[in-house]
Scaffold this active site. Sequence first.
Site, PDB file in Angstrom:
ATOM      1  CE  LYS A  11      -5.116  12.631  -1.124  1.00  0.00           C
ATOM      2  NZ  LYS A  11      -5.247  11.403  -1.906  1.00  0.00           N
ATOM      3  CE1 TYR A  51      -4.809  14.192  -6.074  1.00  0.00           C
ATOM      4  CE2 TYR A  51      -6.511  15.070  -4.997  1.00  0.00           C
ATOM      5  CZ  TYR A  51      -5.357  14.237  -5.275  1.00  0.00           C
ATOM      6  OH  TYR A  51      -5.033  14.085  -4.473  1.00  0.00           O
ATOM      7  NE  ARG A  87       3.441   8.793  -5.140  1.00  0.00           N
ATOM      8  CZ  ARG A  87       2.639   8.299  -5.327  1.00  0.00           C
ATOM      9  NH1 ARG A  87       2.029   9.324  -5.864  1.00  0.00           N
ATOM     10  NH2 ARG A  87       1.813   7.741  -6.776  1.00  0.00           N
ATOM     11  CG  ASN A 114      -5.731   8.059  -0.402  1.00  0.00           C
ATOM     12  OD1 ASN A 114      -5.360   8.853  -0.246  1.00  0.00           O
ATOM     13  ND2 ASN A 114      -5.083   7.368  -1.412  1.00  0.00           N
ATOM     14  CD  GLU A 128       0.764  17.082  -7.254  1.00  0.00           C
ATOM     15  OE1 GLU A 128       0.181  16.533  -8.486  1.00  0.00           O
ATOM     16  OE2 GLU A 128       1.325  16.797  -7.025  1.00  0.00           O
TER      17      GLU A 128
END
Length: 143
Positions: A11, A51, A87, A114, A128
């Site tokens: 990000k 999103y 994850r 995050n 995605e």
Amino acid sequence: MNRERTLSIIKPDAVQRGVTGHIIQQLIDGGLRPLAIRTMRLSLEQARAFYAVHRERPFYDSLCAFMSSGPVVVMVLEGEGAIARNRELMGATDSKKAAPGTLRNRFGTDIERNAVHGSDSPETAQAEIAFFFSGAELAALSS
Ligand code: ATP
Ligand code: MG
């Protein structure tokens, strides 16, 4: 054997902090192979589409503004149980609660900033990945 692919995003906060290399190395050390990597800047419209599942949530506008605030690195990661493994390596959504040593613990700031995104199921991984990479592009990279 359950070789999977998942979509990872470094990000804007993490790219800005200059930790892209550290994150990619930790993913590789964790057993995930970057099949495709692209640096890009999401438009606000792209962030909103990516999103869209969260469009009714109170944090949606802020999240989309953040995700389009600077360059990101989007990657297709491949490996054994790649979706769950990624994850695990990421840690909990809230960086302040993420387990020590996880990517969000090491490189994130809070519940919004995050550091990384990861697909959360085989269905979202497929959608995605297709959001960013064409089938032909991935076929050319597959060994
Ligand atoms: P991601 O989808 O980015 O991998 P996640 O699956 O752990 O994260 P989601 O519930 O899908 O968490 O939330 C998507 C993103 O929205 C989070 O990663 C975070 O950047 C932001 N977010 C989630 N909850 C909040 C919140 N309560 N306040 C602000 N931002 C939030
Ligand atoms: Mg999510």
